[in-house]
Design an enzyme around this catalytic site. Structure first.
Site, mmCIF file in Angstrom:
data_model
loop_
_atom_site.group_PDB
_atom_site.id
_atom_site.type_symbol
_atom_site.label_atom_id
_atom_site.label_comp_id
_atom_site.label_asym_id
_atom_site.label_seq_id
_atom_site.Cartn_x
_atom_site.Cartn_y
_atom_site.Cartn_z
ATOM 1 N N ILE A 198 1.302 -1.399 -0.613
ATOM 2 C CA ILE A 198 0.187 0.299 -0.708
ATOM 3 C C ILE A 198 1.880 1.160 -0.289
ATOM 4 C CG2 ILE A 198 -2.336 1.042 1.284
ATOM 5 C CD1 ILE A 198 -2.681 -2.136 0.280
ATOM 6 N N HIS B 65 -5.949 -4.577 -10.549
ATOM 7 C CA HIS B 65 -6.471 -5.896 -9.143
ATOM 8 C C HIS B 65 -7.129 -6.887 -10.220
ATOM 9 C CE1 HIS B 65 -7.959 -6.469 -5.157
ATOM 10 N NE2 HIS B 65 -9.056 -6.334 -5.629
HETATM 11 C C1 GRF Z 1 -2.258 -9.305 -10.947
HETATM 12 O O1 GRF Z 1 -2.985 -10.088 -10.658
HETATM 13 C C2 GRF Z 1 -2.107 -8.378 -10.009
HETATM 14 O O2 GRF Z 1 -3.312 -7.740 -10.337
HETATM 15 C C3 GRF Z 1 -1.962 -9.087 -8.958
HETATM 16 O O3 GRF Z 1 -1.118 -9.832 -8.412
HETATM 17 C C4 GRF Z 1 -1.098 -10.394 -9.910
HETATM 18 C C5 GRF Z 1 0.513 -9.714 -10.360
HETATM 19 O O4 GRF Z 1 0.718 -10.936 -11.204
HETATM 20 N N1 GRF Z 1 -1.965 -8.367 -7.429
HETATM 21 P P1 GRF Z 1 2.477 -10.840 -11.944
HETATM 22 O O5 GRF Z 1 3.357 -10.081 -10.691
HETATM 23 O O6 GRF Z 1 2.163 -9.261 -13.058
HETATM 24 O O7 GRF Z 1 2.039 -11.826 -12.792
#
Ligand code: GRF
Length: 199
Positions: free
Chosen positions: A93, A110
């Site tokens: 955060i 997200h």
């Molecule tokens: C994504 O789904 C993002 O929204 C979530 O964690 C995942 C990260 O995936 N917070 P990556 O590291 O981009 O493969």
């Protein structure tokens, strides 16, 4: 055509980062990744190295408190003067001072249809809640946790027998497409971040 300079923040595997790096390879895509930052020695930093993009890490445990970590992170970001900061799997955060300095040119992706299932376990929470449909949200970051104004969302169906992993992988397939499109829309002014943030 002006080219939007992107600074991407990650914490993990970086498949969303890679999708942006690959999109930026095309001369028709008006953006380029100028630096990648992480809060840890994230595996995804290897994608930046492969594409010859500078990286930096600002590790919370190296600082006496969150505020000090945030100040250093902001200083590292501002060194690059990016047009847009993209949190793509960044699992921290951002302190209010960092958000205030960067938003609305600060977006996050997200893996849920916000405001449903905010926080770090969105996919697990959607499964536990028995949701039939979940999805992806790209939004402007504000001082809250996953509460900023939505730029774009897309649904992803939950399938019988889905585990957190299978559902998240299916979500990420959609997420990568949505994020690349959202950055393109910002770069071409189809999305006006100031207007979005003022909603
Ligand atoms: C994504 O789904 C993002 O929204 C979530 O964690 C995942 C990260 O995936 N917070 P990556 O590291 O981009 O493969």
């Amino acid at each position: 055509m002006t080219v939007l300079s992107l600074l991407v923040l990650i914490s993990g595997g970086g498949s969303n980062l890679r999708a942006l790096l690959e999109a930026c390879r095309s001369a028709d895509y008006p953006a380029h990744v100028i630096a990648v930052g992480a809060d840890t020695d994230a595996p995804g930093l290897a994608h930046a190295e492969e594409f010859g993009v500078p990286t930096f890490t600002v590790i919370p445990s190296s600082f006496e408190n969150r505020a000090a970590w945030g100040e250093e992170l902001l200083e590292q970001i501002e060194r690059w003067q990016p047009d847009l900061v993209v949190c793509a799997g960044f699992m921290r955060i951002l302190p209010p001072g960092v958000v205030a300095a960067l938003t609305p040119r600060l977006i996050n992706t997200h893996p849920a249809l916000l405001p449903a299932f905010p926080g770090a376990h969105a996919v697990r929470d959607a499964l536990a809640a028995g949701a039939q449909v979940t999805g992806v949200t790209v939004h402007v970051i504000d001082e809250g946790v996953d509460t900023g104004p939505v730029i774009v969302q897309r649904e992803v169906a939950v399938r019988p027998g889905d585990t957190e992993h299978t559902l998240h992988e299916r979500i990420k397939t959609v997420e990568r497409e949505l994020l690349v499109q959202a950055v393109l829309d910002i770069a071409t002014a189809r999305v006006d971040l100031e207007e979005t943030a003022a909603r």
